[in-house]
Scaffold this active site. Sequence first.
Site, PDB file in Angstrom:
ATOM      1  N   HIS A 121       0.817  -1.216   0.000  1.00 39.59           N
ATOM      2  CA  HIS A 121       0.000   0.000   0.000  1.00 39.59           C
ATOM      3  C   HIS A 121       0.850   1.265   0.000  1.00 39.59           C
ATOM      4  CE1 HIS A 121       0.481  -0.156   4.504  1.00 39.59           C
ATOM      5  NE2 HIS A 121       0.522   1.163   4.351  1.00 39.59           N
ATOM      6  N   ASP A 153       0.098  -7.624   1.359  1.00 46.61           N
ATOM      7  CA  ASP A 153       0.517  -6.234   1.539  1.00 46.61           C
ATOM      8  C   ASP A 153       2.039  -6.110   1.554  1.00 46.61           C
ATOM      9  OD1 ASP A 153       0.219  -3.520   1.720  1.00 46.61           O
ATOM     10  OD2 ASP A 153      -0.173  -3.498   3.883  1.00 46.61           O
ATOM     11  N   SER A 160       4.883   2.656   7.862  1.00 41.32           N
ATOM     12  CA  SER A 160       4.506   1.494   7.063  1.00 41.32           C
ATOM     13  C   SER A 160       5.667   1.043   6.182  1.00 41.32           C
ATOM     14  CB  SER A 160       3.299   1.823   6.185  1.00 41.32           C
ATOM     15  OG  SER A 160       2.154   2.038   6.968  1.00 41.32           O
TER      16      SER A 160
END
Length: 385
Positions: free
Chosen positions: A125, A155, A233
Amino acid sequence: MSASYYDPFNPMPVRPRPAPRAPRWPLLVFFASILLVAWYYWPAGWWRPMHDPSAGPRAVQPRGDLAEDEKTTIGIFRAAAPSVVYITTLAERRDAVTLDLSEVPSGTGSGFIWDDAGNIVTNYHVVETAKHWEVTLDDGSTYKARFVGGAPDQDLAVLRIDAPREKLRPIPVGSSADLLVGQKVFAIGNPFGLDQTLTTGVISALNRQIKSRTQRPIKGVIQTDAAINPGNSGGPLLDSAGRLIGVNAAIYSPSGAYAGIGFAIPVDTVNRVVPELLRTGKVARPGLGIHMATDDQARSLGVTGVLIIDVIPNGPAAQAKLRPTRRGPGGWQLGDVIVALDDRPIKKADDLFDQMTKYKVGDVVKVAIQRGGERQVVEIPLDAI
């Protein structure tokens, strides 16, 4: 001559009496009060000069040796920081006057060096919405990156940079199978664009489940209270030995800010997916070759199980002659409903997703379907989708 008057009955002159004097103590009390208030509110020594030309720094007290846990934390950060990178996603912008295209930053994230070939691992993402990326290393050098491959279901994604090998320090890889709740963990990343930030915490829980970008469940997720914020992230989650045990992926927060609950994809999943991305650019996912209804749609139709909306031509389900949902002369005719996989009940879409993660391409599974009022079992070889 002083003032006097003549009294005919008293031949002696009489002097007037002086007027009585006003008492002085109220005035003294008033001035005393002013002095008292001034003394109370003015800083001590106000009558002295405000500045001291001889002023200098105070003597520094020796700190002494660092605590052992501090030394451990510092050592982990110093060892791992050169393996952590700062990822900038770039968007194209056309000048309104010259119509020239230029690249402008559109987002940031974190990642880490996987090997000395320049492969960088991050979250899918982080990179999915961009076509161009820049990777900044620990020493500040920046390189254009190419997209190697992505696994939306997990992911995870891999970028590659052409950097000198001496600048590439791969991160040590650990295991997530033997983790314990309460272990110390360390997260390094770039929250809010602030590069090389370290946060610490513990493993709060194991075997959590979160949704991927494709809404498929990611299982075995690590929950931690180490602060993970936007920009973290894709960064590494480390154990006390400085080994990679997870990839920071998400936070749980109603407000969007850190709330003490962060999630990391376990390193065992990373170590399985990344080599596949390096080989083929994608993860070959075994599938039945169907399009299915959502759980809400199935419930609205009174269906328990996975309702088949369509079958992919020449796919496994089509070859096994599974029936899709169709519109007929009398209205909609529901397709087959998958109710079990190798005798394991399937009541909703997540059940099917969970079971499919246990298979690989080429495996043959027994699929129990409900067709009308009849239950049937068919064997279907799984294909890559």
